[in-house]
Design an enzyme around this catalytic site. Structure first.
Site, short mmCIF file in Angstrom:
data_model
loop_
_atom_site.label_atom_id
_atom_site.label_comp_id
_atom_site.label_asym_id
_atom_site.label_seq_id
_atom_site.Cartn_x
_atom_site.Cartn_y
_atom_site.Cartn_z
N MET A 52 1.03 -1.16 0.06
CA MET A 52 -0.14 -0.27 0.02
C MET A 52 1.09 1.15 0.01
SD MET A 52 -2.81 -0.89 0.01
CE MET A 52 -3.62 0.72 0.32
N ARG A 53 2.19 1.11 -0.04
CA ARG A 53 2.71 2.29 -0.15
C ARG A 53 2.92 3.10 -1.45
NH1 ARG A 53 7.64 0.34 1.41
NH2 ARG A 53 7.01 0.78 3.81
#
Length: 700
Positions: A280-281
């Site tokens: 999700m970065r």
């Protein structure tokens, strides 16, 4: 080393010619450090370092507690600061620090050094801060970041993830805050970054030298003027620097008021999903980048152009599925995704969307997004116009990421000796697979890696010795054992142990090293006649991937016709090896002796360059020798020459068909190495034996 006290004025950021993507990425991080830094990829001599170093002069000042070596903020000092508690210490403003991490820095230089002798004898945490402490609330710059040693990469990853640095020595530990803007530059030809570190960079940009003569002339003109009179040149650009500095401050002030609507969030999530990025970065970085773009444009709402530009900066280095994929995005796919998931709730601003490329498309002209650079007549105009420009994607000289041509260019392909008689076009490789690990025998002392056994700074402890230079990892038991017999003579009276410098012992550790893997690939007609070259290329590609994962250097020699060619000099760039392999044609006789002799010469030169990096020779052939006079005898002599030099060897037997001559096995015996088939090379092959070079040598 910091650059804040350099007596020579820094080259002005606004004087940098071109490189819109790089300048924009750096400025966005100046506006919002939460974006997470920049990785700059490009060929040598493209002013990567110049632009990065110039950024520090534009950053706002930092308020710190006077006398604190760890840059604690007066309003919110770190409660665990080694220099604390601070009480009511005086506050002062100082410039933002740009700290450079040398590639060859030691662990103590990066994280700091703890005086073990005083810690054991006095119970005092005497700590000398390292570069991570200097970079706190500033910029940490790593030139040639792809050449950074693995153990330093691990420390950087830990600090970046936790926002703090920990120094521990046998139960004695020191912690301090370490939040910094990470900026790295690299030349992809020298090797790639580990995926874990690559993902820590918020944005990435590709830079290349301009091919426009007028722009190149302006670059040279400005550089010569700066070298002749740095102070005068800097003064001429002072007004532009002040204007840009004020604009950064204004964007920072506006940033908290920028709204990231649901429509933009939906586009961000859909884009990351469409390009199959891990974790999700990427979504978070895209959101922060789009918000910074809106603030830079002087707006309080995030628009589709911001999301698009954020994707082009934040996703190219995250969508790579293996080391052979070039970074970059399919912009047509990006546009389709944004259109499909675009919201209809943009209000009046959405009316401008059909004309983002108009001359008034920037915010200064009332248009949407972060704006586009005005089309000017040459580099004499300001390289950073007053409007909040964004680079126009369709009008760039250099695309966001270079893509390899689908077919090799025959006229530029280097031809091996012996002409093109019987040459067949290059064939594609089969899908790479996981290979078994091939080790070099013995215990080495090379650079940290993941292939062969070696004495390293990290690994399992196997013994103790007196420190050789600065103390590394303390061996506590050995230190106490060395000091114990002398306690009465030293007048010990309390509970503390009286320790002298001569008592200290450091741990001897065993880990794994990276090697030089030199491939010698048979590209003769005997390989192509049985249509095996595709499978052979797949095997070599798999070994290249294995070398990348084990942090090896690689080189490649090919032989066919009447000679051998060094297709790839030893390098850390696995991508270059894959590219050479893809374009490899086949045909002609089999000059095996020439290939082995060329390998001997390459290894001789590499030993002089780096004696500690041990080589592993991987010969990919069916064992035939038909090129030149007395080909079999000459190949045998060349093999014995390599064996006499102690070169560890593996022969990948590519012979196929119901009748096998066993020539590759005979070559392996001459090399005093190991012969394995393509099937045995696979890690998941149930018929494969666990065979290493060392095991073969023991059997011999």
């Amino acid at each position: 080393m910091t650059t804040t006290h350099n007596t020579t004025p820094q080259y002005p950021f606004t004087a940098v010619v071109g490189m819109d993507d790089l300048r924009l990425a750096l400025l966005l991080n100046a506006v919002s450090p939460a974006v997470g830094g920049v990785l700059v990829r490009g060929e040598k001599g493209t002013a990567k370092s110049t632009a990065v170093r110039a950024l520090s002069a534009l950053m706002p000042t930092v308020d710190v507690i006077s006398g604190c070596r760890f840059a604690c903020a007066p309003a919110a000092p770190d409660p665990g600061c080694p220099d604390g508690p601070h009480g009511t210490g005086a506050a002062l403003d100082r410039p933002t620090r740009m700290v450079e991490l040398p590639v060859g820095a030691s662990e103590d230089r990066l994280v700091g050094a703890l005086d073990i002798e005083r810690a054991l004898s006095e119970g005092v945490k005497a700590f000398e801060p390292g570069l991570l402490a200097d970079a706190h609330r500033g910029i940490l710059y790593v030139d040639e970041v792809n050449l950074l040693h693995d153990h330093l990469v691990d420390l950087l990853l830990d600090a970046a993830a936790m926002g703090a640095s920990y120094v521990e020595r046998e139960g004695v530990s020191v912690r301090h805050a370490a939040r910094f803007l990470l900026v790295g530059t690299m030349n992809p030809e020298e090797g790639e970054l580990r995926p874990q570190l690559l993902d820590r960079f918020g944005l990435t940009v590709e830079v290349a030298a301009s091919r426009e003569p007028d722009q190149r002339v302006e670059v040279v003109r400005r550089r010569l003027a700066y070298d002749a009179d740095p102070a005068g040149f800097t003064a001429r650009w002072a007004a532009e620097e002040d204007e840009l500095r004020a604009r950064i401050a204004g964007a920072r002030e506006l940033l908290p008021r920028v709204t990231l609507g649901d429509a933009a969030l939906r586009q961000i999530a859909a884009t990351c999903a469409a390009f199959e990025v891990d974790g999700m970065r990427a979504d978070i970085v895209m959101a922060r980048t789009a918000t910074a773009l809106a603030a830079w444009a002087g707006r309080t709402d995030v628009q589709e152009e911001d999301v698009r530009q954020a994707a082009l900066l934040a996703l190219p280095h995250r969508r790579r599925r293996n080391p052979f994929d070039a970074p970059g995005l399919d912009e047509d796919k990006l546009d389709r995704t944004l259109e499909e998931f675009g919201g209809a709730d943009e209000g009046a601003d959405g009316e401008d969307d059909p004309e983002p490329d108009g001359p008034d498309g920037g915010p200064d002209g009332g248009g949407p997004g972060g704006g586009h650079p005005q089309q000017d007549g040459g580099p004499e105009e300001s390289p950073l116009p007053p409007g909040p420009e964004l680079p126009h994607q369709q009008e760039r000289e250099t695309p966001q990421a270079p893509r390899a041509p689908e077919k090799p260019e025959p006229e530029t392909e280097p031809r091996p000796q012996g002409g093109a008689a019987g040459e067949k076009p290059a064939v594609g490789a089969t899908e790479p697979f996981k290979t078994r690990r091939l080790d070099v025998p013995g215990l080495g002392e090379g650079a940290d890696g993941r292939r062969s056994r070696a004495r390293t700074a990290h690994g399992r402890t196997t013994g103790a010795r007196r420190p050789q230079g600065a103390l590394g990892k303390l061996h506590l038991a050995a230190t106490v054992q060395a000091a114990a017999p002398h306690q009465r003579a030293r007048g010990r009276s309390g509970r503390g142990l009286v320790v002298r410098r001569d008592d200290l012992r450091e741990a001897v550790r065993e880990g794994r090293e990276g090697n030089l893997v030199l491939f010698v690939v048979d590209a003769s007609g005997s390989m192509a006649a049985r249509k095996r070259m595709s499978a052979v290329k797949g095997a070599v590609l798999s070994l290249l991937l294995d070398a990348y994962q084990r942090r090896d250097k690689i080189g490649m020699i090919t032989f066919r016709g009447s000679g051998a060619e060094l297709a790839l000099p030893p390098t850390s760039s696995v991508e270059a090896g894959a590219a050479r392999l893809e374009q490899l044609p086949t045909g002609g006789r089999t000059p095996l002796a020439e290939g082995l002799l060329r390998a001997h010469e390459v290894l001789r030169v590499e030993r002089m360059r780096d004696a500690s990096r041990r080589p592993l020779l991987v010969v990919v052939t069916d064992g035939r020798a038909t090129g030149g006079p007395e080909p079999v005898e000459r190949a045998s002599r060349a093999a014995r020459l390599l064996a006499a030099g102690g070169t560890a060897s593996v022969v990948v037997d590519c012979e196929a068909g119901p009748v096998r001559l066993g020539l590759a096995g005979e070559l392996a015996r001459e090399l005093q190495g190991t012969a394995i088939t393509l099937d045995e090379l696979r890690a998941d092959s149930v018929s494969a034996l666990v065979r290493t070079v060392q095991g073969n040598r023991k059997a011999a």
